[in-house]
Design a protein around this motif. Structure first.
Motif, PDB file in Angstrom:
ATOM      1  N   THR A   1     -27.193 -25.955  10.199  1.00 35.25           N
ATOM      2  CA  THR A   1     -28.192 -25.818  10.937  1.00 35.25           C
ATOM      3  C   THR A   1     -28.400 -24.522  11.640  1.00 35.25           C
ATOM      4  N   ALA A   2     -27.538 -24.017  11.821  1.00 35.06           N
ATOM      5  CA  ALA A   2     -27.772 -22.344  12.489  1.00 35.06           C
ATOM      6  C   ALA A   2     -27.983 -21.492  11.370  1.00 35.06           C
ATOM      7  N   VAL A   3     -27.318 -21.621  10.147  1.00 33.57           N
ATOM      8  CA  VAL A   3     -27.770 -20.827   8.954  1.00 33.57           C
ATOM      9  C   VAL A   3     -29.429 -20.987   8.444  1.00 33.57           C
TER      10      VAL A   3
ATOM     11  N   LYS B   1     -35.022 -19.309   8.399  1.00 31.26           N
ATOM     12  CA  LYS B   1     -36.425 -19.532   8.531  1.00 31.26           C
ATOM     13  C   LYS B   1     -36.904 -18.833   9.403  1.00 31.26           C
ATOM     14  N   GLY B   2     -36.197 -17.851  10.243  1.00 31.00           N
ATOM     15  CA  GLY B   2     -36.863 -16.974  11.324  1.00 31.00           C
ATOM     16  C   GLY B   2     -36.672 -17.898  12.672  1.00 31.00           C
ATOM     17  N   GLN B   3     -36.062 -18.818  12.782  1.00 34.36           N
ATOM     18  CA  GLN B   3     -35.861 -19.640  14.130  1.00 34.36           C
ATOM     19  C   GLN B   3     -34.651 -19.472  14.743  1.00 34.36           C
ATOM     20  N   GLY B   4     -34.201 -18.209  14.954  1.00 33.12           N
ATOM     21  CA  GLY B   4     -32.970 -17.875  15.590  1.00 33.12           C
ATOM     22  C   GLY B   4     -32.870 -18.864  16.980  1.00 33.12           C
ATOM     23  N   ASP B   5     -34.007 -18.932  17.760  1.00 29.80           N
ATOM     24  CA  ASP B   5     -33.587 -19.665  19.003  1.00 29.80           C
ATOM     25  C   ASP B   5     -33.287 -21.306  18.773  1.00 29.80           C
ATOM     26  N   VAL B   6     -33.629 -21.770  17.641  1.00 30.23           N
ATOM     27  CA  VAL B   6     -33.066 -22.905  17.447  1.00 30.23           C
ATOM     28  C   VAL B   6     -31.618 -23.064  17.216  1.00 30.23           C
ATOM     29  N   ALA B   7     -31.212 -21.959  16.495  1.00 32.70           N
ATOM     30  CA  ALA B   7     -29.815 -22.026  16.183  1.00 32.70           C
ATOM     31  C   ALA B   7     -29.022 -21.630  17.545  1.00 32.70           C
ATOM     32  N   LEU B   8     -29.460 -20.978  18.459  1.00 34.03           N
ATOM     33  CA  LEU B   8     -28.955 -20.830  19.967  1.00 34.03           C
ATOM     34  C   LEU B   8     -28.871 -22.222  20.554  1.00 34.03           C
TER      35      LEU B   8
ATOM     36  N   PRO C   1     -30.999 -10.732  14.285  1.00 30.11           N
ATOM     37  CA  PRO C   1     -30.953 -10.957  15.749  1.00 30.11           C
ATOM     38  C   PRO C   1     -31.639 -11.923  16.209  1.00 30.11           C
ATOM     39  N   ILE C   2     -31.140 -12.629  17.211  1.00 36.11           N
ATOM     40  CA  ILE C   2     -31.850 -14.001  17.901  1.00 36.11           C
ATOM     41  C   ILE C   2     -32.357 -13.618  19.007  1.00 36.11           C
ATOM     42  N   ALA C   3     -33.816 -14.142  19.211  1.00 40.63           N
ATOM     43  CA  ALA C   3     -34.553 -14.096  20.495  1.00 40.63           C
ATOM     44  C   ALA C   3     -34.325 -15.226  21.260  1.00 40.63           C
ATOM     45  N   VAL C   4     -34.352 -15.030  22.493  1.00 39.19           N
ATOM     46  CA  VAL C   4     -33.771 -15.815  23.407  1.00 39.19           C
ATOM     47  C   VAL C   4     -35.137 -16.384  24.324  1.00 39.19           C
ATOM     48  N   ASP C   5     -35.441 -17.709  24.221  1.00 41.51           N
ATOM     49  CA  ASP C   5     -36.538 -18.223  25.302  1.00 41.51           C
ATOM     50  C   ASP C   5     -35.978 -18.287  26.604  1.00 41.51           C
TER      51      ASP C   5
END
Length: 320
Positions: free
Chosen positions: A226-228, A233-240, A92-96
């Motif tokens: 980049t997204a994967v 790395k636990g940085q889903g916000d970077v993927a988004l 799951p991706i957290a959103v800033d």
């Protein structure tokens, strides 16, 4: 040389050339004392989109507007449904909220501008200039805001710039590397477009369908990687953020530059279906991220399912 081999060599050239271009340009920027955040937001961001840019330019100049426009529209659909779907399915991706409130309206605006231009039937030079003017304003606003606030996004841009190896090269050699990278990227784009056009003719598919599928997916591989990596790395916000930023630049930057260099007639297939799918995919991306400031696995699965249905519909209805 077979069309399939041309496509493979073209994609390889795009990846290699894009990496050389980014490394050389970042080394030059560092030697000039440009801040890491600005380097990450502009040079790295633009450099990683160079495959899409050069491919669309090459296709437009080769008289294949279906590939040029389909590459951008297909990449945005793939970014929103395929890449974000895979990333959310992995974790799951957290959103800033702050960054999303800044970037999502720009994505919506860029999509609306693109829709209006496509429905007009022609991507003209004035339209391309308007695209680039909006992009310039957005970049200026973002850079000023990140410098003042020192947000996590600013740290992300700096990390992206600092992750590029260097500066081990002198400024002269860095310029040479960037120029060689650009040349390799251009050659790769030429091979990819030639191979894609040949495959379309052999398979009985339109150039637009090839642009929306083979070309757009191939040139979007850097965003997928980049997204994967970010999610692992636990940085889903970077993927988004990467998906949203890429989609904004695809429309405003790539279509803007391409339209200025070579105005194009929009293929009727894109007006009938694909631009509306891009609008729907963008709306789905924004809705998924806005709901609870989190893109859950079930939403990722739905995004992927939507992309699978789109590909099936596209390929099933395109054979002649």
């Amino acid at each position: 040389m077979s069309p399939t081999l041309l496509v493979i060599l073209g994609l390889a050239g795009l990846v290699l050339g894009g990496e050389m271009l980014v490394r050389g340009a970042v080394s030059v920027a560092r030697s000039l004392g440009i801040s890491p955040m600005v380097v990450g937001l502009t040079i790295v961001g633009f450099g990683t989109s160079s495959p899409e840019l050069v491919t669309s330019l090459q296709a437009a100049l080769s008289g294949a507007p279906g590939i040029a426009i389909g590459n951008v529209v297909g990449s945005n659909i793939g970014n929103a449904l395929l890449i974000l779907g895979i990333a959310a399915l992995m974790a799951p991706i957290a959103v800033d909220p702050r960054e999303f409130r800044r970037d999502a309206p720009m994505l919506a605006l860029a999509t609306a501008i693109c829709l209006a231009a496509v429905l007009a039937g022609t991507l003209s030079r004035p339209a391309g200039a308007a695209f680039l003017a909006v992009l310039g304003g957005y970049l200026g606003y973002t850079i000023r805001g990140e410098r003042r606030a020192r947000t996590p996004a600013a740290a992300m841009y700096e990390a992206e710039a600092e992750a590029v190896p260097g500066p081990d090269l002198s400024r002269g050699w860095a310029v040479v590397l960037a120029v060689v990278g650009l040349i390799v990227t251009i050659i790769g784009a030429r091979l990819l477009v030639q191979g894609a056009v040949a495959i379309a003719q052999i398979a009985g598919l339109s150039e637009t369908v090839i642009g929306l599928t083979v070309v757009s997916i191939g040139t979007s591989m850097p965003e997928l990687v980049t997204a994967v990596i970010a999610v692992r790395k636990g940085q889903g916000d970077v993927a988004l953020g990467n998906v949203i930023g890429s989609n904004i630049f695809n429309i405003l930057g790539i279509l803007g530059v391409t339209a200025i260099v070579h105005p194009m007639i929009v293929p009727p297939e894109i007006i009938r279906l694909d631009i509306w799918v891009m609008v729907a995919a963008t709306a789905a991306l924004i809705a998924a991220a806005w709901q609870g400031w989190r893109v859950a696995r079930i939403e990722g699965a739905l995004l992927l399912a939507g992309y699978a249905v789109y590909l099936w519909w596209l390929l099933a209805g395109s054979a002649v």
